[in-house]
Design an enzyme around this catalytic site. Structure first.
Site, PDB file in Angstrom:
ATOM      1  N   GLY A  21      52.867 -33.419  53.163  1.00  0.00           N
ATOM      2  CA  GLY A  21      53.846 -34.204  53.914  1.00  0.00           C
ATOM      3  C   GLY A  21      53.749 -33.914  55.404  1.00  0.00           C
ATOM      4  O   GLY A  21      53.804 -34.822  56.236  1.00  0.00           O
ATOM      5  N   GLU A 144      50.820 -40.995  50.908  1.00  0.00           N
ATOM      6  CA  GLU A 144      50.667 -39.640  50.389  1.00  0.00           C
ATOM      7  C   GLU A 144      50.979 -39.651  48.897  1.00  0.00           C
ATOM      8  O   GLU A 144      52.019 -40.166  48.487  1.00  0.00           O
ATOM      9  CB  GLU A 144      51.665 -38.729  51.142  1.00  0.00           C
ATOM     10  CG  GLU A 144      51.672 -37.313  50.654  1.00  0.00           C
ATOM     11  CD  GLU A 144      52.905 -36.524  51.152  1.00  0.00           C
ATOM     12  OE1 GLU A 144      53.605 -36.984  52.079  1.00  0.00           O
ATOM     13  OE2 GLU A 144      53.160 -35.465  50.574  1.00  0.00           O
ATOM     14  N   CYS A 384      80.031 -33.737  54.048  1.00  0.00           N
ATOM     15  CA  CYS A 384      80.261 -34.376  52.751  1.00  0.00           C
ATOM     16  C   CYS A 384      81.150 -33.494  51.872  1.00  0.00           C
ATOM     17  O   CYS A 384      82.330 -33.380  52.162  1.00  0.00           O
ATOM     18  CB  CYS A 384      78.928 -34.751  52.102  1.00  0.00           C
ATOM     19  SG  CYS A 384      79.122 -36.144  50.987  1.00  0.00           S
ATOM     20  N   MET A 387      83.210 -31.342  53.982  1.00  0.00           N
ATOM     21  CA  MET A 387      84.393 -31.994  54.568  1.00  0.00           C
ATOM     22  C   MET A 387      85.498 -32.070  53.519  1.00  0.00           C
ATOM     23  O   MET A 387      86.676 -31.811  53.805  1.00  0.00           O
ATOM     24  CB  MET A 387      84.001 -33.384  55.067  1.00  0.00           C
ATOM     25  CG  MET A 387      85.139 -34.281  55.477  1.00  0.00           C
ATOM     26  SD  MET A 387      85.722 -35.295  54.087  1.00  0.00           S
ATOM     27  CE  MET A 387      86.584 -36.587  54.947  1.00  0.00           C
ATOM     28  N   HIS A 510      76.389 -37.941  56.261  1.00  0.00           N
ATOM     29  CA  HIS A 510      75.347 -36.915  56.435  1.00  0.00           C
ATOM     30  C   HIS A 510      74.633 -37.094  57.773  1.00  0.00           C
ATOM     31  O   HIS A 510      73.607 -37.796  57.841  1.00  0.00           O
ATOM     32  CB  HIS A 510      74.316 -37.023  55.310  1.00  0.00           C
ATOM     33  CG  HIS A 510      74.836 -36.625  53.982  1.00  0.00           C
ATOM     34  ND1 HIS A 510      74.652 -35.364  53.450  1.00  0.00           N
ATOM     35  CD2 HIS A 510      75.556 -37.309  53.061  1.00  0.00           C
ATOM     36  CE1 HIS A 510      75.222 -35.301  52.267  1.00  0.00           C
ATOM     37  NE2 HIS A 510      75.778 -36.459  51.997  1.00  0.00           N
ATOM     38  N   GLU A 512      72.810 -35.074  59.280  1.00  0.00           N
ATOM     39  CA  GLU A 512      71.513 -34.385  59.300  1.00  0.00           C
ATOM     40  C   GLU A 512      70.317 -35.310  59.054  1.00  0.00           C
ATOM     41  O   GLU A 512      69.219 -35.046  59.533  1.00  0.00           O
ATOM     42  CB  GLU A 512      71.501 -33.216  58.298  1.00  0.00           C
ATOM     43  CG  GLU A 512      71.508 -33.580  56.818  1.00  0.00           C
ATOM     44  CD  GLU A 512      72.885 -33.837  56.215  1.00  0.00           C
ATOM     45  OE1 GLU A 512      73.823 -34.140  56.980  1.00  0.00           O
ATOM     46  OE2 GLU A 512      73.026 -33.752  54.986  1.00  0.00           O
TER      47      GLU A 512
END
Ligand code: GLN
Length: 545
Positions: A21, A144, A384, A387, A510, A512
């Site tokens: 990756g 990939e 999430c 929270m 989210h 992130e």
């Protein structure tokens, strides 16, 4: 820019976890830096329709795209490296391929034919590979293939690659990633597993054009020649991929080895522009030469499994680099966190992040962590489930509803401060049925969150079934926990903040997933910044005492 879309296939040999990756993302970055448009796709040879139903112990974090696809964590790397969104089309599993083929069979689309792995499954794989290319926006599609060549599961994929390479001629090439194991007793790197792995590929009809050799020790002179000779590849197409200090170094290492140049030349592309990696290098400089360090606690139930929180870790690194700050993580196991040991386990931290999750395990520890952050005024970010824990904690310890809970944990709770979303109630299937993907959110003017973003209209990605129960909104507001962000249509609470606290933010979404090297997420950047401020105040207090 290339005329027709070029297809690059990346397979792995010898062992899994070689970092296909990262190598794919690095090659994509190098091509992008030369002005080409690139996308990366991951084909996963397992039978789950998507990784959404997988436990993080299986393949780490489940990454969510803008369009709400639950995907492999490699897509996170692709987005973080390229700063371009991926979608459902960028991750396909064997399960989905078979599901499509079986649905077509039921609709009678195969006109009475016997449906077989070859050609029907391989055709479906080829269709998925080319679907991205057919959009007409990409110069390169890098595909990939998960797993290792030689696995039974990956055979149809290798066959699809063989056919596509044949059909596309100079518009396609195959990169094979292998390992050069180091034998410490003799102090040698061994090339034999690479030779065998290439033989395996050849037996399936695929001649790799480029070999990327992962190694923990520098390759010796003559080794590339030897591998080239035994594996029928050009010497300059044997690329050394040494272990890197950080994954963000890999594009530069691949550039030194001229991986992109070899790719371009093999695909017959001439007069390509120089690579501009200025911003990338700038990030690396700030990331690798921090002016200060800050310690942040990450509280979750999978802390022994770093891949489970991959995007959060990377987002903290991006946010840290933004302010030339190194984020040191203290991994805190939520199952081991109790009211008795919380002060010891979380003491001295400059910020506390409570992670997402599902189910009961570790939930009480997460609630203890929230309490500690709230009472001790330590900067807090709950994501999430994190929270939701913040809401439960507030209900229990501030509002005095000792039995408050989420109906996910206790369906009969008298104080269901977190409850199943209305739209979820009729859902029976577990796969792909959560509230997924990007939704808009309106932030309250002047909130910590709005300050961090520098705006009030945002769009963030989701993956949940439960939500803040608005029946309690007024009671929370009066006691100091406010809904600082809501969905403009449904009024679903997206952000909670505590007024009487320097920085206490819980987000239902989210953040992130959207942090990239080029655009660190403002919430993480701000969180690291307030953690720094907290550390400075704490240090001053110690000095004074
Ligand atoms: N389990 C919670 C829900 O489904 C939170 C999910 C999460 O943290 N991603 O709402």
């Amino acid at each position: 820019m290339t005329g027709s879309t070029k297809y690059i296939f990346v397979t792995g040999g010898v062992t899994s976890s070689l970092g296909k990756g990262i190598v794919s993302a690095s090659l994509a970055k190098l091509l992008q830096a030369r002005g080409f448009t690139v996308t990366i796709q991951k084909l996963d040879p397992y039978i789950n329709i998507d990784p959404g139903t997988l436990n993080p112990y299986e393949h780490g974090e489940c990454y969510v795209t803008e369009d709400g696809a639950e995907t492999d964590l490699d897509l996170g790397h692709y987005e973080r490296f390229l700063d371009t969104p991926t979608s459902q089309a960028n991750n396909v599993t064997t399960g989905r391929i078979y599901q499509n083929v079986i649905n077509k069979e039921r609709r009678g689309e195969y006109l009475g034919k016997t449906v077989q792995v070859i050609p029907h499954i391989t055709d479906e794989i080829k269709r998925h590979i080319q679907a991205l290319g057919r959009k007409g926006i990409y110069d390169f599609v890098i595909t990939e293939v998960g797993g290792t060549v030689g696995d039974i599961e990956s055979l149809p994929y290798v066959e699809a690659i063989r056919q596509l390479k044949w059909e596309k001629g100079r518009d396609a090439l195959a990169i094979h990633l292998t390992l050069l194991p180091y034998l410490s007793t003799s102090g040698e790197l061994k090339t034999k597993p690479t030779q065998h792995s290439v033989k395996e590929l050849l037996s399936l009809g695929v001649q790799p054009d480029i070999l990327v050799c992962r190694t923990e020790h520098p390759m010796l002179k003559g080794m590339k020649e030897k591998i080239a000779l035994f594996c029928n590849v050009d010497q300059q197409a044997v690329i050394e991929s040494a272990d890197a200090e950080t994954i963000y170094d890999v594009p530069l290492l691949m550039q030194q080895e001229q991986l992109d140049v070899v790719v371009l030349e093999k695909l017959g592309i001439k007069n390509y522009p120089e690579a501009d990696l200025g911003r990338w290098r700038d990030f690396l400089r700030r990331f690798k030469n921090p002016k200060r360090t800050v310690e942040i606690g990450l509280v979750g139930k999978y802390v022994e499994l770093r891949d489970a929180y991959k995007s959060i870790k990377e987002a903290l690194d991006h946010g840290g680099a933004e302010g030339e700050t190194r984020v040191e993580l203290r991994w805190v196991h939520s199952e081991k966190l109790t009211a008795k040991n919380v002060a010891k386990q979380l003491g001295g931290l400059s910020g506390i992040l409570v992670a997402p999750g599902f189910g009961n395990r570790g939930i009480e520890g997460k609630i203890e962590a929230v309490r500690f952050a709230r009472e001790n005024k330590v900067p807090f970010l709950g994501i999430c489930l994190g929270m939701q824990c913040a809401v439960i904690e507030f209900a229990r310890n501030v509002l005095g509803h000792a039995e408050a809970n989420s109906t996910e944990m206790d369906p009969d709770t008298k104080w269901p401060v977190i409850a199943l979303m209305e739209e979820q109630k009729a859902k029976v299937d577990k796969g792909g049925t959560m509230r997924l993907g990007a939704y808009p959110c309106k932030l309250s003017e002047g909130s910590h969150t709005a300050q961090a973003y520098g705006k009030t209209q945002i769009k963030e990605r989701h993956r949940h079934r439960y939500e803040f129960n608005n029946a309690f909104a007024e009671e929370f507001r009066k006691a100091g926990m406010i809904a600082a962000g809501t969905n403009p249509q449904t009024k679903l609470v997206e952000v909670v903040e505590i007024k009487d606290h320097p920085w206490f933010v819980g987000v239902q979404y989210h953040p992130e997933y959207k942090s990239t090297v080029a655009r660190p997420h403002p919430l993480f950047t701000r969180f690291v910044q307030v953690a720094m401020e907290h550390a400075a105040v704490a240090a001053a207090a110690v000095a004074k005492a």
